[in-house]
Design a protein around this motif. Structure first.
Motif, PDB file in Angstrom:
ATOM      1  N   ALA A  82       0.830  -1.206   0.000  1.00 19.16           N
ATOM      2  CA  ALA A  82       0.000   0.000   0.000  1.00 19.16           C
ATOM      3  C   ALA A  82       0.863   1.253   0.000  1.00 19.16           C
ATOM      4  O   ALA A  82       0.536   2.246  -0.668  1.00 19.16           O
ATOM      5  N   ALA A  83       1.983   1.216   0.720  1.00 17.37           N
ATOM      6  CA  ALA A  83       2.888   2.373   0.764  1.00 17.37           C
ATOM      7  C   ALA A  83       3.542   2.592  -0.599  1.00 17.37           C
ATOM      8  O   ALA A  83       3.680   3.741  -1.053  1.00 17.37           O
ATOM      9  N   ILE A  84       3.938   1.520  -1.249  1.00 14.69           N
ATOM     10  CA  ILE A  84       4.528   1.637  -2.594  1.00 14.69           C
ATOM     11  C   ILE A  84       3.509   2.213  -3.562  1.00 14.69           C
ATOM     12  O   ILE A  84       3.815   3.120  -4.344  1.00 14.69           O
ATOM     13  N   ASP A  85       2.299   1.711  -3.504  1.00 13.63           N
ATOM     14  CA  ASP A  85       1.230   2.191  -4.376  1.00 13.63           C
ATOM     15  C   ASP A  85       0.973   3.687  -4.134  1.00 13.63           C
ATOM     16  O   ASP A  85       0.883   4.471  -5.080  1.00 13.63           O
ATOM     17  N   ALA A  86       0.877   4.070  -2.878  1.00 14.14           N
ATOM     18  CA  ALA A  86       0.639   5.482  -2.543  1.00 14.14           C
ATOM     19  C   ALA A  86       1.799   6.349  -3.010  1.00 14.14           C
ATOM     20  O   ALA A  86       1.593   7.441  -3.557  1.00 14.14           O
ATOM     21  N   SER A  87       3.016   5.874  -2.821  1.00 14.51           N
ATOM     22  CA  SER A  87       4.196   6.630  -3.244  1.00 14.51           C
ATOM     23  C   SER A  87       4.188   6.867  -4.749  1.00 14.51           C
ATOM     24  O   SER A  87       4.456   7.978  -5.224  1.00 14.51           O
ATOM     25  N   ASN A  88       3.865   5.832  -5.510  1.00 14.24           N
ATOM     26  CA  ASN A  88       3.794   5.969  -6.970  1.00 14.24           C
ATOM     27  C   ASN A  88       2.710   6.964  -7.378  1.00 14.24           C
ATOM     28  O   ASN A  88       2.917   7.794  -8.273  1.00 14.24           O
ATOM     29  N   LYS A  89       1.575   6.898  -6.720  1.00 14.76           N
ATOM     30  CA  LYS A  89       0.478   7.820  -7.037  1.00 14.76           C
ATOM     31  C   LYS A  89       0.842   9.258  -6.648  1.00 14.76           C
ATOM     32  O   LYS A  89       0.504  10.199  -7.370  1.00 14.76           O
ATOM     33  N   LEU A  90       1.525   9.421  -5.531  1.00 16.76           N
ATOM     34  CA  LEU A  90       1.944  10.767  -5.120  1.00 16.76           C
ATOM     35  C   LEU A  90       2.986  11.325  -6.086  1.00 16.76           C
ATOM     36  O   LEU A  90       2.977  12.527  -6.381  1.00 16.76           O
ATOM     37  N   ASP A  91       3.869  10.472  -6.584  1.00 14.81           N
ATOM     38  CA  ASP A  91       4.830  10.913  -7.610  1.00 14.81           C
ATOM     39  C   ASP A  91       4.095  11.444  -8.838  1.00 14.81           C
ATOM     40  O   ASP A  91       4.449  12.488  -9.387  1.00 14.81           O
ATOM     41  N   ARG A  92       3.058  10.727  -9.270  1.00 12.30           N
ATOM     42  CA  ARG A  92       2.279  11.173 -10.432  1.00 12.30           C
ATOM     43  C   ARG A  92       1.566  12.490 -10.136  1.00 12.30           C
ATOM     44  O   ARG A  92       1.486  13.364 -11.001  1.00 12.30           O
ATOM     45  N   ARG A  93       1.047  12.646  -8.919  1.00 13.15           N
ATOM     46  CA  ARG A  93       0.394  13.900  -8.531  1.00 13.15           C
ATOM     47  C   ARG A  93       1.390  15.053  -8.593  1.00 13.15           C
ATOM     48  O   ARG A  93       1.066  16.134  -9.070  1.00 13.15           O
ATOM     49  N   LEU A  94       2.612  14.828  -8.105  1.00 15.20           N
ATOM     50  CA  LEU A  94       3.635  15.867  -8.155  1.00 15.20           C
ATOM     51  C   LEU A  94       3.926  16.277  -9.601  1.00 15.20           C
ATOM     52  O   LEU A  94       4.070  17.461  -9.897  1.00 15.20           O
TER      53      LEU A  94
END
Length: 98
Positions: A82-94
């Motif tokens: 879940a942390a990896i998934d969130a990190s990837n999504k936050l990278d895309r948001r940035l």
């Protein structure tokens, strides 16, 4: 409204966990406390990403025996995923807001 500070703050927290700087129990507790006390504004998209991880952090249970007794308890492997998934999504948001 710039979301960069809030995105960066959570990315740093998540990366600390993923890179082994803090344990799963520490991450879960720190993340729950930080998100509950969040005062920075954010878009619905960012909130949804962080809220999904909040649910997983809240469901995390270090003790396998106790975890078996709960209907929604998760272990470290699921929290890490879940942390990896969130990190990837936050990278895309940035990338989207830059």
């Amino acid at each position: 409204m710039t979301e960069q500070p809030v995105l960066s703050k959570y990315q740093e927290m998540i990366r600390g966990y993923l890179e082994g700087e803090i344990s799963a129990p520490e991450f879960s507790l720190n993340y729950l406390q930080e998100f509950k006390g969040e005062t920075m504004t954010m878009s619905d998209n960012t909130y949804d990403i962080l809220q999904d991880l909040f649910r997983k952090a809240d469901a995390y249970c270090e003790d396998p025996e106790l975890r078996e007794k709960t209907s929604d308890g998760i272990g470290e492997a699921e929290l890490r995923k879940a942390a990896i998934d969130a990190s990837n999504k936050l990278d895309r948001r940035l990338e989207e807001i830059e």
